[in-house]
Write a protein that holds these residues in place. Structure first.
Motif, PDB file in Angstrom:
ATOM      1  N   UNK A 113       6.988   9.484  -3.569  1.00  0.00           N
ATOM      2  CA  UNK A 113       5.914   8.408  -3.442  1.00  0.00           C
ATOM      3  C   UNK A 113       6.635   7.328  -2.457  1.00  0.00           C
ATOM      4  N   UNK A 114       6.067   7.007  -1.467  1.00  0.00           N
ATOM      5  CA  UNK A 114       6.586   5.879  -0.845  1.00  0.00           C
ATOM      6  C   UNK A 114       5.388   4.483  -0.716  1.00  0.00           C
ATOM      7  N   UNK A 128      -1.646   5.425   3.294  1.00  0.00           N
ATOM      8  CA  UNK A 128      -2.876   4.776   3.012  1.00  0.00           C
ATOM      9  C   UNK A 128      -3.063   3.434   3.234  1.00  0.00           C
ATOM     10  N   UNK A 149       0.849  -1.247  -0.020  1.00  0.00           N
ATOM     11  CA  UNK A 149      -0.057   0.189  -0.075  1.00  0.00           C
ATOM     12  C   UNK A 149       1.014   1.215  -0.029  1.00  0.00           C
ATOM     13  N   UNK A 150       0.355   2.256  -0.444  1.00  0.00           N
ATOM     14  CA  UNK A 150       0.974   3.531  -0.364  1.00  0.00           C
ATOM     15  C   UNK A 150       1.259   4.119   1.013  1.00  0.00           C
ATOM     16  N   UNK A 151       2.276   4.628   1.324  1.00  0.00           N
ATOM     17  CA  UNK A 151       2.728   5.209   2.618  1.00  0.00           C
ATOM     18  C   UNK A 151       1.365   6.238   3.123  1.00  0.00           C
ATOM     19  N   UNK A 177      -2.738  -1.746  -2.587  1.00  0.00           N
ATOM     20  CA  UNK A 177      -2.511  -2.121  -4.055  1.00  0.00           C
ATOM     21  C   UNK A 177      -2.817  -3.462  -4.262  1.00  0.00           C
TER      22      UNK A 177
END
Lengths: 221, 159
Positions: B84-85, B58, B54-56, B63
């Motif tokens: 983006x992390x 979120x 998942x995105x940092x 994902x």
């Protein structure tokens, strides 16, 4: 005295003969012609792409048998409005070159032609995208815009076509052109949608079919 | 002859027109997993048994949700920032965080599709729990299907 009048008579006869021969030669002598055309293909394109308007006019001057010096000018106007973006562009173009008529046999073919065309083209436009939204379903949309900037390009063209007489001094013809980009001069990072005079901006080549109506100026006797 | 010509005109002009946007405007970062074992000059492709990503910031929006046998991933880069992390959860809950730094670029695709964002990757950084190293194969994230980054992993504790 009698001799002089005899010689005079012969001279007059000789002159009249050459004058008659001259007159016959005159009717087969080449006369330059000028034709003015309007490119209808822009209107057809507009039917398929209502946001794109293109106009073109041409001037052709046959200065020696079967060789026509040509000049084409025109304009382009694009206005795209969608949910995701607005794009506007307006431009002009100039194309110059020669066409060569392959129908050589009969000079009285009433100006009908099967020709090859060679042109050098130059287009200049200004465009902007005042509103851009790119959807990113995970992170969120990004908004942006491109300020109005210029763009120009020049290219070489080769093509061929037909020209046939409709009636009176009106002719119609088509011209299929292959365009190869020579150089571009961008004023900003945005790539134009169409390049005025060149066609759709997809790669370094374009093919376009032009269809024109011409008026051929009657030459002086 | 006129009819044929008109038909030809329509066809040619039609060939230039696309009614529907066929290209994607969301360009994904493509990453593949590898082990540092080199075979014929390249790292060996590796399949991760299970992966959650998942995105940092979120964790609610996964994902990849415990996907099995993952060879490569497609990730969304954030077009509103330059970094983006992503959080990667490997088998046995070994977790790593991967950061990507990039420049964004708006590109005009067509009248129908509008614009898409292209990313130019500058740098990447990561924690070292499972990820050993990375290799940037291709900096430019566009609509092409190339692999951009190779992630080299430490071997599984089972190996």
């Amino acid at each position: 005295m009698k001799n002089i009048s005899k010689y005079f008579f012969i001279l007059i006869l000789a002159f009249s003969f050459t004058a008659k021969a001259q007159q016959e030669a005159d009717t087969l002598v080449f006369r330059p012609s000028l034709s003015l055309g309007y490119d209808v293909s822009g209107l057809v394109l507009n039917l398929l792409e209502p946001e794109v308007f293109m106009h073109g006019a041409s001037l052709g001057y046959e200065w020696r048998p079967n060789w026509i010096a040509a000049l084409e000018v025109g304009s382009m106007n694009i206005g795209v409005e969608r949910e995701t973006h607005n794009y506007e562009a307006r431009g002009v173009f100039l194309r110059a070159g020669v066409s060569y008529n392959l129908l050589q046999d009969n000079p009285r073919m009433q100006g009908e032609e099967i020709f090859l065309s060679f042109r050098y083209g130059f287009g200049s436009l200004s465009h902007e995208a005042p509103r851009i939204t790119v959807d990113e379903p995970y992170w969120g949309s990004v908004e942006g815009s491109f300020e109005r900037a210029g763009y120009s390009a020049h290219w070489a063209e080769i093509g061929g076509g037909l020209k046939a007489r409709l009636f009176w001094h009106i002719y119609m013809g088509w011209d299929l052109r292959l365009r190869l980009m020579l150089a571009r001069n961008p004023g900003s990072e945005m790539n134009p949608y169409y390049i005025s005079g060149f066609g759709r901006n997809k790669g370094n080549s374009a093919v376009m079919l032009h269809y024109s109506v011409y008026y051929k100026f009657p030459f002086r006797k | 002859m006129l009819l044929v010509l008109l038909a030809g005109l329509f066809c040619l002009a039609g060939c230039q027109n696309e009614e529907v946007c066929e290209e994607t405007t969301a360009n994904r970062l493509r990453m593949g997993f590898y082990t540092p074992v080199v075979t014929s000059g390249s790292p060996t492709p590796y399949t991760v048994d299970s992966l959650t990503m998942y995105g940092v910031g979120r964790p609610d929006s996964l994902i990849y949700n415990n996907r099995k046998s993952v060879r490569s991933v497609e990730l969304p880069l954030n077009p509103t920032t330059n970094r983006t992390g992503f959080v990667l959860i490997f088998p046995e809950n070994i977790t790593d965080t991967l950061w990507i730094d990039y420049q964004t670029e708006l590109n005009f695709i067509s009248a129908e599709c509008g614009f898409a964002v292209f990313f130019d990757i500058e740098q990447a950084s990561h924690t070292n729990n499972r990820i050993s190293f990375f290799q940037i194969n291709q900096n430019l994230v566009t609509n092409s299907l190339e692999e951009h980054i190779k992630i080299l992993l430490y071997p599984d504790s089972g190996l």
